[in-house]
Scaffold this motif. Structure first.
Motif, short mmCIF file in Angstrom:
data_model
loop_
_atom_site.label_atom_id
_atom_site.label_comp_id
_atom_site.label_asym_id
_atom_site.label_seq_id
_atom_site.Cartn_x
_atom_site.Cartn_y
_atom_site.Cartn_z
N GLN A 22 0.96 -0.96 0.00
CA GLN A 22 0.06 -0.12 -0.02
C GLN A 22 0.75 1.18 0.07
OE1 GLN A 22 -3.46 0.60 -0.06
NE2 GLN A 22 -3.26 -1.28 -1.16
N ILE A 23 1.95 1.42 0.65
CA ILE A 23 2.83 2.40 0.74
C ILE A 23 3.19 2.85 -0.76
CG2 ILE A 23 4.96 1.12 1.54
CD1 ILE A 23 4.11 4.95 2.04
N ASP A 24 3.52 1.82 -1.27
CA ASP A 24 4.11 2.22 -2.81
C ASP A 24 2.94 2.86 -3.64
OD1 ASP A 24 6.79 1.14 -2.53
OD2 ASP A 24 5.98 -0.69 -2.62
N LEU A 25 1.78 2.33 -3.52
CA LEU A 25 0.51 2.90 -4.29
C LEU A 25 0.30 4.15 -3.71
CD1 LEU A 25 -1.73 -0.33 -4.46
CD2 LEU A 25 -0.16 0.34 -6.09
N PHE A 26 0.33 4.42 -2.31
CA PHE A 26 0.10 5.88 -1.79
C PHE A 26 1.11 6.78 -2.41
CE2 PHE A 26 -3.08 6.16 1.40
CZ PHE A 26 -3.80 4.96 1.56
N ILE A 27 2.30 6.48 -2.31
CA ILE A 27 3.38 7.19 -2.91
C ILE A 27 2.84 7.60 -4.44
CG2 ILE A 27 5.91 7.53 -3.48
CD1 ILE A 27 6.36 6.04 -0.91
N GLU A 28 2.67 6.72 -5.00
CA GLU A 28 2.54 6.75 -6.71
C GLU A 28 1.17 7.73 -6.67
OE1 GLU A 28 2.44 3.27 -8.76
OE2 GLU A 28 1.78 4.25 -10.66
N ALA A 29 0.23 7.37 -6.08
CA ALA A 29 -1.12 8.28 -6.28
C ALA A 29 -0.86 9.66 -5.64
CB ALA A 29 -2.16 7.50 -5.27
N ASP A 30 -0.14 9.91 -4.81
CA ASP A 30 0.30 11.30 -4.23
C ASP A 30 1.16 11.90 -5.32
OD1 ASP A 30 0.68 13.27 -2.44
OD2 ASP A 30 2.88 12.88 -2.37
N PHE A 50 -1.93 15.06 -3.06
CA PHE A 50 -2.25 14.95 -1.56
C PHE A 50 -3.66 15.34 -1.33
CE2 PHE A 50 -1.97 15.09 3.07
CZ PHE A 50 -1.42 13.86 3.36
N ASN A 51 -4.00 16.39 -2.04
CA ASN A 51 -5.66 16.60 -1.77
C ASN A 51 -6.73 15.46 -1.98
OD1 ASN A 51 -6.37 19.00 -0.47
ND2 ASN A 51 -6.36 20.08 -2.58
N ASP A 52 -6.21 14.81 -3.05
CA ASP A 52 -7.01 13.40 -3.48
C ASP A 52 -6.73 12.35 -2.59
OD1 ASP A 52 -7.76 14.90 -5.43
OD2 ASP A 52 -7.34 13.57 -7.10
N ILE A 53 -5.52 12.27 -1.99
CA ILE A 53 -5.48 11.09 -0.90
C ILE A 53 -6.30 11.49 0.19
CG2 ILE A 53 -3.57 10.14 0.74
CD1 ILE A 53 -2.69 9.76 -2.22
#
Ligand SMILES: [Zn+2]
Ligand SMILES: [Zn+2]
Ligand SMILES: [Zn+2]
Length: 385
Positions: free
Chosen positions: A243-251, A256-259
């Protein structure tokens, strides 16, 4: 869960060692400096990721450094709880409690600066203490907490007491400076989640995603400090199961607003590697005047209705107070399609521009906001029923 295998030092030492019978590449032992005999052991330095060659005698040493996992022979520092640090790692470890608390205070300030456009971290209701390993482990046995962060280098206990939320953050003594900052940011993120994500959403949110969000905040703090080693350390941890890799990619891809919106209103329980775009799949509950009655759901994909920005119910053009969730200790206001808590800042799209507003206060039927750029204040009222 942020698993730090170095806790199980003796176990690690065993699993990381391979006995080599071939001629060693280096003849000197990395621990004692003596010539290595016929048998060479290889141990992995957890800090540098290097493989070190050591002699048979050093492979049998009773203590391993808490930070790097290597056996220690001389010049080591022993902490009161029994952990030992090698000479190299003792230099980077924060051994003084006052200094550790100061570092945590600085982390809070750094986070507030770094995330000012997105979120505000809890402050006055957070108590931070530095504890040794024995006391930290004892905290894990306290029952009845609202949420327990299972990070074994830090611990957050959040409680609601007579409408007041209190967070107690405990961080382990003797951590390397950079790691102490990362763990501190991680724990403060738990406190933010506790205050800003609804109980219903917390139930649907997977624990891996919850922990990955906290890791992302720590990762972004380390990015701002250009600490590549600590960033790599965060990425190497597999406990969020990807999940951390996906969070970094999504960010990086969406911001970060979307996160933050996904954490609060996401439809999925975790991010999906095969379709990261689903981070934008959110449902924002729109609450009308009567608190606690959810009237409808506005989906982010639906553009805001231009017709609502007129009449006596709107105090500023294009800014619409769509609902208020009334709770004396933690009221929330939905302005356009964004939810604000008091003191929270956020960007709102107004025509072709993005306005950053701060929510100053929330009443049962109105909110006071401020345009951050101009300092101009406005009152927004709920539309009549
Ligand atoms: Zn040796
Ligand atoms: Zn060490
Ligand atoms: Zn955690």
């Amino acid at each position: 869960m942020r698993l730090y295998f170095r806790i199980w030092l003796a176990l690690l030492a065993l699993t990381c060692m391979w006995q080599l019978r071939a001629a060693p590449v280096s003849n000197k032992c990395a621990i004692c400096g003596n010539e290595i005999g016929e048998v060479t052991y290889i141990v992995v330095d957890k800090i540098t990721e290097e493989k070190k060659h050591i002699c048979l005698e050093c492979s049998k040493l009773p203590h391993n450094c808490f930070i790097c996992g290597l056996p220690v022979k001389a010049d080591f520092t022993e902490l009161p709880d029994g952990r030992v640090l090698c000479a190299r790692d003792a230099k980077n470890a924060v051994l003084d409690d006052d200094e550790a608390r100061k570092i945590c205070d600085n982390v809070k300030e750094a986070l507030d600066r770094l995330f000012a456009r997105f979120i505000t971290f809890p402050g006055t209701n957070v108590e931070t203490s530095v504890v040794d390993r024995v006391n930290l482990q004892a905290l894990f046995k306290v029952p009845g907490n609202d949420y327990e962060c299972p990070n074994i280098l830090g611990y957050t206990r959040s409680r609601t007491n007579l409408n007041r939320i209190e967070h107690q953050i405990s961080l382990m003594t003797g951590l390397p400076r950079a790691e102490l900052k990362a763990v501190s940011a991680h724990e403060l993120s738990h406190a933010w989640v506790f205050e800003n994500v609804s109980g219903a959403r917390k139930k649907t949110l997977s624990r891996d995603a919850h922990e990955a969000f906290c890791e992302l905040v720590a990762y972004k703090l380390m990015s701002s400090e250009e600490d590549e080693e600590q960033k790599a350390h965060i990425r190497r941890n597999h406990y969020t199961r990807g999940q951390i890799d996906l969070f970094i990619e999504a960010d990086e891809r969406y911001g970060f607003n979307d996160i933050v919106d996904w954490m609060k209103y996401g439809v999925d329980s975790a991010l999906h590697g095969d379709d990261l775009n689903r981070v934008r799949n959110i449902e924002i509950p729109v609450v009308k005047k009567k608190a606690s009655t959810v009237a409808s759901y506005a989906t982010k994909a639906v553009p805001s209705r231009p017709g609502t920005a007129s009449g006596p119910t709107v105090s500023a053009p294009s800014l619409v107070l769509k609902g208020i969730t009334w709770n004396e200790s933690r009221p929330l206001a939905v302005i356009n399609n964004r939810t604000f808590a008091p003191k929270e800042m956020g960007g709102i799209r107004l025509g072709q521009t993005n306005a950053v507003i701060r929510c100053l206060s929330i009443d049962k039927t109105s909110v006071r906001i401020q345009f951050v750029a101009s300092g101009e204040e406005r009152e927004l009222k709920l539309p009549p029923e």
